[in-house]
Design an enzyme around this catalytic site. Sequence first.
Site, PDB file in Angstrom:
ATOM      1  N   ASP A   1      -7.481  19.465 -45.486  1.00  0.00           N
ATOM      2  CA  ASP A   1      -7.358  19.470 -46.484  1.00  0.00           C
ATOM      3  C   ASP A   1      -8.663  20.828 -45.931  1.00  0.00           C
ATOM      4  O   ASP A   1      -9.627  20.919 -46.265  1.00  0.00           O
ATOM      5  CB  ASP A   1      -8.960  18.159 -46.662  1.00  0.00           C
ATOM      6  CG  ASP A   1      -8.516  18.903 -48.204  1.00  0.00           C
ATOM      7  OD1 ASP A   1      -8.834  19.864 -48.959  1.00  0.00           O
ATOM      8  OD2 ASP A   1     -10.003  18.075 -48.577  1.00  0.00           O
TER       9      ASP A   1
ATOM     10  N   VAL B   1       0.719  -0.692  -0.190  1.00  0.00           N
ATOM     11  CA  VAL B   1       0.223  -0.347   0.283  1.00  0.00           C
ATOM     12  C   VAL B   1       0.941   0.548   0.027  1.00  0.00           C
ATOM     13  O   VAL B   1      -0.104   1.813  -0.596  1.00  0.00           O
ATOM     14  CB  VAL B   1      -0.758   0.111   0.537  1.00  0.00           C
ATOM     15  CG1 VAL B   1      -1.784   1.758   0.966  1.00  0.00           C
ATOM     16  CG2 VAL B   1      -2.005  -1.011   1.092  1.00  0.00           C
ATOM     17  N   ALA B   2       2.049   0.905   0.757  1.00  0.00           N
ATOM     18  CA  ALA B   2       2.771   2.122   0.919  1.00  0.00           C
ATOM     19  C   ALA B   2       3.227   2.770  -0.411  1.00  0.00           C
ATOM     20  O   ALA B   2       4.024   3.647  -1.043  1.00  0.00           O
ATOM     21  CB  ALA B   2       3.873   2.335   1.733  1.00  0.00           C
TER      22      ALA B   2
ATOM     23  N   GLU C   1      -1.492   7.303  -4.920  1.00  0.00           N
ATOM     24  CA  GLU C   1      -2.555   7.148  -4.484  1.00  0.00           C
ATOM     25  C   GLU C   1      -3.232   8.622  -4.961  1.00  0.00           C
ATOM     26  O   GLU C   1      -3.956   8.186  -5.656  1.00  0.00           O
ATOM     27  CB  GLU C   1      -3.181   7.137  -2.885  1.00  0.00           C
ATOM     28  CG  GLU C   1      -2.883   6.005  -2.480  1.00  0.00           C
ATOM     29  CD  GLU C   1      -1.673   5.476  -1.811  1.00  0.00           C
ATOM     30  OE1 GLU C   1      -0.655   6.892  -1.843  1.00  0.00           O
ATOM     31  OE2 GLU C   1      -1.574   4.781  -1.158  1.00  0.00           O
TER      32      GLU C   1
END
Length: 604
Positions: A415, A368-369, A373
């Site tokens: 074009d 998680v670290a 996030e």
Amino acid sequence: MPTSVPGNWTHPTRVTAISATGSRSRICALTSLATPAEQPAQHLQLLQRASSLLPGLRQELLAQRDADRVLKVIARAEQQSALPTYLNLTQDQIGFELQTDITNGLTPEEADARLGRYGPNVLKRGRRSPWYFKLLKNLFSFFALLLWMAALLCFVPGVDLPQLGMAILMVILVNGLFAFLQEHKSDRALEMLQELIAKKCRVVRKGKLEEIEARALVPGDVIILEAGDLVRADARLLEAFEVEVDNSSLTGESSPARRYKSDQPVLIQGKFLWIELPNVVFAGTSLIQGRARAVVFGTGMNSEIGKIANLTQDIRVEPSPLQRQLRSTVYAIAALAGSLGVVFLLLGWLVAGLSFLEAFVFFIGLFVANVPEGLLPTVTLALAMGVQRMAKRHALVKSLPSVETLGCTTVICCDKTGTLTQNLMMATEVAVDGKTVSVSGLGYRPEGEFVLEGNSLSLDAISRWTTLRHLLECAFVCNNARLEKAGADYRVIGDPTEGALACLAEKAGIRGTHQRLHLNPFESIRKRMSVIVKTDRESTATVYVKGAPLETLECCDRILIADSVRALTEEDRKQIAAQNDSMANRGLRVLAFAYRDDAELDGS
């Protein structure tokens, strides 16, 4: 007599019929081109194109002995033609091909039958994903999946990081909802095209003029058009009186295009493309001036604007450079966090003496670290700011990653002849009394300021400036256009250039009524337009003229300058020509204005 040919074709097909004549040495062969009944527009285009091409190849085609060589001859001739040419069909031929009465139109029964065969005159939507699928796609993108995993791991017993888990979940939800709402708000390209062929139109059915829903138009219908009307379907002109159309929705050119009736079987050569034929009008365009009667040959997805809509539906969505980079980043982060977690899980369990559960909790915390996030909301916020800045410049962004893709663009190939435009005509400068007055404002909204040497001019100052007031009155009176409020914005009914002049006059507070006594419309030979009017303030007649600067200047012998009229000198002419060149060199379209009062008209 007409006969049905067996087969269910979805594209043009060559049909060959062979018949014996009674002699062993002679066989008659007839080769024709059959097109699907649901595509009358393509049928007429191919018919007019082939009719112009095949007569010149007659001898060479007769010398061929098999179908493949015939096709090669036609293909070679097609490639050698620098630009397409078309053989103009007569109105009787158009009526025959469309099986309609070009005078009285279709009967209600035939119109209903054709509506069932061709379908309604609407632009069909491509296969669209449901809104909830789009929402889930934003909530469970590849990067969001990594955050979901990190958030769920925060609630594992022993980790005890519920606050961090809730924060990560909030980030995922807010980011997904924001991206979904932006995509939902911008996903209106087809709906905007649909609005161009919506509402009602006037049609002749069984000899009677009636108003019907535009979606009920079918090939063979005879429609009536007047100035300001939107053209609801592709149609061939049967009658035309001083018709000018705005084709900018197809060509991007804001200049009006002349359209006229042409019933002679002549070869239309040279620079004309199909959408530029002088006797054809197309769905999504509008009549700037004049009135017309036309027979419909293309509706819905078989119209030219329908083909454009079909192209937008067939675009294959590819990941943007930013999405590919984020995917690579997520792969790298997941691999790094997972490998480090596994290494420390084994070290804690086998070396440090931790139990497997304790080592696994340590693995979760380490994983998680290592998950950033804040990266996803940061990227979304940066892209959203770019979307808002582009929206202020009237650019519609369909998806957030497109902003970054546009930022990576180094060359744009298009074009487009001349310059890229906004499809708006605006008066930005007024040269009067040897001074240049700048005019602000955007589009046809009659709001803006007149600025002279950095100072804004009040309406009272404009009205007291005799020369400027006369010029603005000429711009207002010598004009066939009018402004019409359309929702929160304004649109022009008439020529865009004249609409810009009408907007210029309204910005200066020039309004009022006048009685038009005579009109000489603009034409390419005179290069000017003139009107004779009586205003509500004066009982005498005045001639107002606007046109090309040099041609208008040749007709003048006096000049209104510094609130007085004097003879026009050669030095004045040189200064006016120099001012015209200076403005033209900056890409401005320049018009000159002149007037004569009643005393001069009487010759006194």
